[in-house]
Design a protein around this motif. Structure first.
Motif, short mmCIF file in Angstrom:
data_model
loop_
_atom_site.label_atom_id
_atom_site.label_comp_id
_atom_site.label_asym_id
_atom_site.label_seq_id
_atom_site.Cartn_x
_atom_site.Cartn_y
_atom_site.Cartn_z
N ALA A 148 0.82 -1.21 0.00
CA ALA A 148 0.00 0.00 0.00
C ALA A 148 0.85 1.26 0.00
CB ALA A 148 -0.91 0.00 1.22
N GLN A 149 0.28 2.33 -0.56
CA GLN A 149 0.92 3.64 -0.43
C GLN A 149 0.55 4.31 0.90
OE1 GLN A 149 -0.66 2.90 -3.66
NE2 GLN A 149 1.40 2.14 -4.11
N HIS A 150 -0.61 3.95 1.44
CA HIS A 150 -1.06 4.53 2.71
C HIS A 150 -1.66 3.41 3.55
CE1 HIS A 150 -0.68 8.57 0.96
NE2 HIS A 150 -1.28 8.07 -0.11
N VAL A 151 -1.44 3.45 4.86
CA VAL A 151 -2.01 2.45 5.78
C VAL A 151 -2.71 3.19 6.92
CG1 VAL A 151 -1.55 0.50 7.32
CG2 VAL A 151 -0.19 0.79 5.23
N ILE A 152 -3.92 2.74 7.24
CA ILE A 152 -4.66 3.27 8.38
C ILE A 152 -4.87 2.12 9.36
CG2 ILE A 152 -6.85 4.28 9.15
CD1 ILE A 152 -7.07 5.49 6.28
N TRP A 153 -4.29 2.24 10.54
CA TRP A 153 -4.44 1.22 11.57
C TRP A 153 -5.70 1.54 12.38
CZ3 TRP A 153 -1.77 -3.12 11.41
CH2 TRP A 153 -0.58 -3.14 10.66
N THR A 154 -6.60 0.57 12.46
CA THR A 154 -7.92 0.82 13.04
C THR A 154 -8.12 0.18 14.40
OG1 THR A 154 -8.92 -1.12 11.99
CG2 THR A 154 -8.90 0.94 10.70
N ASP A 155 -7.05 -0.27 15.04
CA ASP A 155 -7.22 -0.97 16.31
C ASP A 155 -6.75 -0.15 17.51
OD1 ASP A 155 -4.62 -1.26 15.40
OD2 ASP A 155 -4.60 -3.45 15.49
N HIS A 156 -6.76 1.19 17.36
CA HIS A 156 -6.36 2.06 18.48
C HIS A 156 -7.46 3.06 18.82
CE1 HIS A 156 -2.37 0.33 18.28
NE2 HIS A 156 -2.32 0.61 17.00
N GLY A 157 -8.70 2.72 18.49
CA GLY A 157 -9.82 3.59 18.84
C GLY A 157 -10.24 4.48 17.68
N PHE A 158 -11.48 4.94 17.75
CA PHE A 158 -12.04 5.72 16.65
C PHE A 158 -11.34 7.06 16.46
CE2 PHE A 158 -15.89 3.12 17.77
CZ PHE A 158 -15.91 2.40 16.59
N ALA A 159 -10.97 7.72 17.55
CA ALA A 159 -10.34 9.03 17.43
C ALA A 159 -9.01 8.92 16.68
CB ALA A 159 -10.13 9.66 18.80
N GLU A 160 -8.24 7.88 17.00
CA GLU A 160 -6.95 7.68 16.31
C GLU A 160 -7.17 7.31 14.85
OE1 GLU A 160 -2.99 7.17 15.25
OE2 GLU A 160 -3.99 8.42 16.74
N THR A 161 -8.18 6.47 14.58
CA THR A 161 -8.49 6.14 13.19
C THR A 161 -8.88 7.40 12.43
OG1 THR A 161 -9.19 3.90 13.78
CG2 THR A 161 -9.97 4.76 11.68
N ASP A 162 -9.72 8.23 13.03
CA ASP A 162 -10.15 9.48 12.38
C ASP A 162 -8.96 10.37 12.06
OD1 ASP A 162 -12.71 8.54 12.71
OD2 ASP A 162 -13.26 9.97 14.30
N ARG A 163 -8.01 10.43 12.99
CA ARG A 163 -6.82 11.27 12.76
C ARG A 163 -6.03 10.76 11.56
NH1 ARG A 163 -1.74 11.16 13.03
NH2 ARG A 163 -1.66 9.04 13.86
N GLN A 164 -5.86 9.43 11.46
CA GLN A 164 -5.12 8.86 10.34
C GLN A 164 -5.86 9.08 9.02
OE1 GLN A 164 -3.33 4.82 11.12
NE2 GLN A 164 -4.41 5.09 13.05
N VAL A 165 -7.18 8.92 9.04
CA VAL A 165 -7.96 9.16 7.82
C VAL A 165 -7.76 10.61 7.35
CG1 VAL A 165 -10.30 9.38 6.89
CG2 VAL A 165 -9.69 7.37 8.25
N ALA A 166 -7.84 11.54 8.28
CA ALA A 166 -7.67 12.95 7.92
C ALA A 166 -6.27 13.20 7.33
CB ALA A 166 -7.90 13.83 9.14
N ASP A 167 -5.25 12.59 7.93
CA ASP A 167 -3.89 12.77 7.42
C ASP A 167 -3.76 12.20 6.01
OD1 ASP A 167 -3.15 13.99 9.78
OD2 ASP A 167 -2.05 12.26 10.57
N VAL A 168 -4.31 11.01 5.80
CA VAL A 168 -4.25 10.39 4.47
C VAL A 168 -5.02 11.24 3.46
CG1 VAL A 168 -4.93 8.38 3.09
CG2 VAL A 168 -3.83 8.06 5.32
N PHE A 169 -6.18 11.74 3.85
CA PHE A 169 -6.97 12.56 2.92
C PHE A 169 -6.22 13.82 2.53
CE2 PHE A 169 -10.47 15.57 1.93
CZ PHE A 169 -10.94 14.92 0.79
N THR A 170 -5.54 14.45 3.49
CA THR A 170 -4.73 15.63 3.18
C THR A 170 -3.64 15.28 2.17
OG1 THR A 170 -5.14 16.64 5.33
CG2 THR A 170 -3.19 17.37 4.16
N ALA A 171 -2.98 14.15 2.38
CA ALA A 171 -1.92 13.73 1.46
C ALA A 171 -2.49 13.44 0.06
CB ALA A 171 -1.22 12.48 2.01
N LEU A 172 -3.65 12.84 0.01
CA LEU A 172 -4.26 12.54 -1.28
C LEU A 172 -4.66 13.81 -2.02
CD1 LEU A 172 -6.57 9.54 -0.28
CD2 LEU A 172 -4.41 9.41 -1.55
N ARG A 173 -5.21 14.76 -1.31
CA ARG A 173 -5.59 16.04 -1.94
C ARG A 173 -4.36 16.75 -2.49
NH1 ARG A 173 -10.18 18.75 -1.64
NH2 ARG A 173 -9.05 20.72 -1.36
N GLN A 174 -3.28 16.71 -1.74
CA GLN A 174 -2.05 17.35 -2.21
C GLN A 174 -1.51 16.64 -3.44
OE1 GLN A 174 0.29 17.22 1.36
NE2 GLN A 174 -0.62 19.09 2.21
#
Length: 198
Positions: A170-196
């Motif tokens: 993968a080019q990006h990995v989101i780990w989902t086993d550390h709670g929803f808030a941490e997953t949300d943070r990773q999703v936001a970071d990946v989305f920022t990278a994708l938009r850029q």
């Protein structure tokens, strides 16, 4: 527009991540929903499934009995391959048709495709995101979500590539086993990278 595949394993959090990406402004499509449509009542896909597997895979109302079909295909790799040969071409056709119809101003379009690596279609996309979690957590989630025993859950997990193999590709990995808030943070970071990148 960046064409992105979101994948992972069964119960690794793909649907949750897809929902979050949509809320952030990505265009999204779900291959699982397309697969259900491909075998909807009256569809050529459902007729092909019944021809291959028999009427035992139909419920009383002539819809697909998914648990019955699952018991067949997760116990037999050849049966699973036969089902995939019926469903996957239609799913990928619908995804190909979807991309050109995404609004022109969209920067990121994400297709949630569980088996994108297994089918060799990862090359169709600009980026691949993997939603991942620890394999033991994955097994716990499958048991809780689908009401399976441990053997049934592990059979479904084993029908896909190991999550570690997907993570490596993968080019990006989101780990989902550390709670929803941490997953949300990773999703936001990946989305920022994708938009850029888009």
């Amino acid at each position: 527009m960046l064409r992105v595949a979101l994948t992972g394993g069964i119960a690794t959090g793909k649907s949750y991540c897809l929902q979050r990406f949509a809320e952030l402004g990505a265009a999204t499509i779900d291959a699982d929903a397309l697969a259900r449509e491909a075998v909807a009542p009256g569809s050529p896909g459902l007729r092909a499934v019944v021809e291959r597997f028999g009427r035992g895979v139909l419920a009383e109302d002539d819809t697909l009995d998914r648990p019955a079909l699952g018991r067949l295909v997760f116990a037999d790799a050849k049966a699973r391959a036969a089902l995939e040969a019926i469903v996957h071409p239609e799913v990928y056709r619908r995804i190909r048709d979807w991309f050109p119809n995404v609004p022109a101003q969209t920067r990121v379009a994400i297709a949630d495709i569980p088996l994108v690596f297994e089918t060799g279609h990862h090359h169709d996309f600009d980026r691949v995101i993997v939603a991942a979690c620890d394999p033991e957590e994955q097994a716990r989630r499958v048991i809780a979500r689908d009401g399976l025993d441990e053997a049934g859950a592990r059979a479904r997990i084993a029908a896909q590539w190991p999550i570690g193999e997907k993570v490596k590709r993968a080019q990006h990995v989101i780990w989902t086993d550390h709670g929803f808030a941490e997953t949300d943070r990773q999703v936001a970071d990946v989305f920022t990278a994708l938009r850029q990148a888009g």
